[in-house]
Motif scaffolding. Structure first.
Motif, PDB file in Angstrom:
ATOM      1  N   PRO A  55       0.824  -1.215   0.000  1.00  0.00           N
ATOM      2  CA  PRO A  55       0.000   0.000   0.000  1.00  0.00           C
ATOM      3  C   PRO A  55       0.856   1.262   0.000  1.00  0.00           C
ATOM      4  O   PRO A  55       2.017   1.243   0.417  1.00  0.00           O
ATOM      5  N   ARG A  56       0.257   2.345  -0.455  1.00  0.00           N
ATOM      6  CA  ARG A  56       0.854   3.680  -0.380  1.00  0.00           C
ATOM      7  C   ARG A  56      -0.284   4.642  -0.079  1.00  0.00           C
ATOM      8  O   ARG A  56      -1.279   4.662  -0.778  1.00  0.00           O
ATOM      9  N   ARG A  57      -0.122   5.408   0.971  1.00  0.00           N
ATOM     10  CA  ARG A  57      -1.167   6.362   1.363  1.00  0.00           C
ATOM     11  C   ARG A  57      -0.850   7.716   0.752  1.00  0.00           C
ATOM     12  O   ARG A  57       0.277   8.180   0.765  1.00  0.00           O
ATOM     13  N   ASP A  58      -1.901   8.344   0.203  1.00  0.00           N
ATOM     14  CA  ASP A  58      -1.798   9.704  -0.311  1.00  0.00           C
ATOM     15  C   ASP A  58      -3.033  10.451   0.181  1.00  0.00           C
ATOM     16  O   ASP A  58      -4.121  10.309  -0.397  1.00  0.00           O
ATOM     17  N   GLY A  59      -2.864  11.187   1.274  1.00  0.00           N
ATOM     18  CA  GLY A  59      -4.020  11.825   1.899  1.00  0.00           C
ATOM     19  C   GLY A  59      -4.944  10.764   2.459  1.00  0.00           C
ATOM     20  O   GLY A  59      -4.523   9.885   3.199  1.00  0.00           O
ATOM     21  N   LYS A  60      -6.206  10.808   2.051  1.00  0.00           N
ATOM     22  CA  LYS A  60      -7.175   9.807   2.509  1.00  0.00           C
ATOM     23  C   LYS A  60      -7.191   8.560   1.633  1.00  0.00           C
ATOM     24  O   LYS A  60      -7.739   7.536   2.016  1.00  0.00           O
ATOM     25  N   ALA A  61      -6.592   8.657   0.452  1.00  0.00           N
ATOM     26  CA  ALA A  61      -6.622   7.533  -0.496  1.00  0.00           C
ATOM     27  C   ALA A  61      -5.462   6.571  -0.235  1.00  0.00           C
ATOM     28  O   ALA A  61      -4.364   6.982   0.136  1.00  0.00           O
ATOM     29  N   ILE A  62      -5.743   5.292  -0.434  1.00  0.00           N
ATOM     30  CA  ILE A  62      -4.709   4.265  -0.347  1.00  0.00           C
ATOM     31  C   ILE A  62      -4.582   3.630  -1.726  1.00  0.00           C
ATOM     32  O   ILE A  62      -5.574   3.220  -2.329  1.00  0.00           O
ATOM     33  N   TYR A  63      -3.363   3.576  -2.200  1.00  0.00           N
ATOM     34  CA  TYR A  63      -3.052   3.001  -3.501  1.00  0.00           C
ATOM     35  C   TYR A  63      -2.293   1.697  -3.298  1.00  0.00           C
ATOM     36  O   TYR A  63      -1.489   1.576  -2.367  1.00  0.00           O
ATOM     37  N   TYR A  64      -2.532   0.749  -4.186  1.00  0.00           N
ATOM     38  CA  TYR A  64      -1.847  -0.534  -4.115  1.00  0.00           C
ATOM     39  C   TYR A  64      -1.080  -0.790  -5.406  1.00  0.00           C
ATOM     40  O   TYR A  64      -1.521  -0.404  -6.491  1.00  0.00           O
ATOM     41  N   SER A  65       0.044  -1.465  -5.242  1.00  0.00           N
ATOM     42  CA  SER A  65       0.839  -1.899  -6.392  1.00  0.00           C
ATOM     43  C   SER A  65       1.434  -3.263  -6.070  1.00  0.00           C
ATOM     44  O   SER A  65       1.431  -3.707  -4.915  1.00  0.00           O
ATOM     45  N   LEU A  66       1.941  -3.933  -7.083  1.00  0.00           N
ATOM     46  CA  LEU A  66       2.588  -5.226  -6.890  1.00  0.00           C
ATOM     47  C   LEU A  66       3.939  -5.017  -6.208  1.00  0.00           C
ATOM     48  O   LEU A  66       4.622  -4.024  -6.466  1.00  0.00           O
ATOM     49  N   THR A  67       4.320  -5.950  -5.349  1.00  0.00           N
ATOM     50  CA  THR A  67       5.594  -5.831  -4.650  1.00  0.00           C
ATOM     51  C   THR A  67       6.774  -6.228  -5.524  1.00  0.00           C
ATOM     52  O   THR A  67       7.880  -5.746  -5.332  1.00  0.00           O
ATOM     53  N   ASP A  68       6.531  -7.130  -6.461  1.00  0.00           N
ATOM     54  CA  ASP A  68       7.596  -7.569  -7.370  1.00  0.00           C
ATOM     55  C   ASP A  68       6.954  -8.097  -8.650  1.00  0.00           C
ATOM     56  O   ASP A  68       5.754  -7.933  -8.853  1.00  0.00           O
ATOM     57  N   ASP A  69       7.724  -8.730  -9.488  1.00  0.00           N
ATOM     58  CA  ASP A  69       7.231  -9.131 -10.806  1.00  0.00           C
ATOM     59  C   ASP A  69       6.573 -10.515 -10.841  1.00  0.00           C
ATOM     60  O   ASP A  69       5.989 -10.891 -11.849  1.00  0.00           O
ATOM     61  N   ARG A  70       6.640 -11.273  -9.755  1.00  0.00           N
ATOM     62  CA  ARG A  70       6.061 -12.632  -9.762  1.00  0.00           C
ATOM     63  C   ARG A  70       4.577 -12.648 -10.116  1.00  0.00           C
ATOM     64  O   ARG A  70       4.166 -13.418 -11.002  1.00  0.00           O
ATOM     65  N   PRO A  71       3.745 -11.817  -9.463  1.00  0.00           N
ATOM     66  CA  PRO A  71       2.318 -11.843  -9.822  1.00  0.00           C
ATOM     67  C   PRO A  71       2.078 -11.475 -11.287  1.00  0.00           C
ATOM     68  O   PRO A  71       1.227 -12.072 -11.948  1.00  0.00           O
ATOM     69  N   ARG A  72       2.824 -10.508 -11.803  1.00  0.00           N
ATOM     70  CA  ARG A  72       2.661 -10.109 -13.203  1.00  0.00           C
ATOM     71  C   ARG A  72       3.015 -11.283 -14.131  1.00  0.00           C
ATOM     72  O   ARG A  72       2.315 -11.545 -15.100  1.00  0.00           O
TER      73      ARG A  72
END
Length: 116
Positions: free
Chosen positions: A84-101
């Motif tokens: 996760p990454r918080r930006d104000g009230k919003a939380i954004y998600y990204s993949l931690t590495d390339d395995r899921p991709r």
């Protein structure tokens, strides 16, 4: 002609250290596969494979309630697949590495790509 297998060759003479490493890797792979075995989590990973998304964006993309999306994100976070990454009230998600991709590409090729 078939490509040679990249799978390890098991032999009765494998040392204990190699067997222990193989068992640890099998456990890690099993946990990874369990984490992606839910259709909701699989869809989240598919969407995140194209880049970071907010929880709100994921709710809209999945046509799902915030509670359901958060529950699936929590499991993916626990398994170390998303961050996760918080930006104000919003939380954004990204993949931690390339395995899921990489897995999503294989799943797409096996189940979604049209045979022309």
């Amino acid at each position: 002609m078939n490509e040679p297998s990249r799978l390890p060759v098991f032999d009765a003479g494998m040392c204990t250290e190699d067997m222990e490493k193989m068992m640890r890797n099998a456990q890690e792979a099993s946990n990874f596969l369990k984490a992606i075995s839910h259709e909701g989590r699989l869809m989240i990973l598919c969407h995140l494979a194209s880049g970071e998304k907010s929880v709100t964006e994921l709710e809209e993309l999945l046509s799902a309630r915030q509670a359901a999306v958060s529950q699936q994100l929590s499991r993916l976070r626990l398994e170390g697949l998303v961050k996760p990454r918080r930006d104000g009230k919003a939380i954004y998600y990204s993949l931690t590495d390339d395995r899921p991709r990489q897995i999503m590409e294989v799943v797409y090729d096996l189940f979604c790509r049209d045979d022309d």
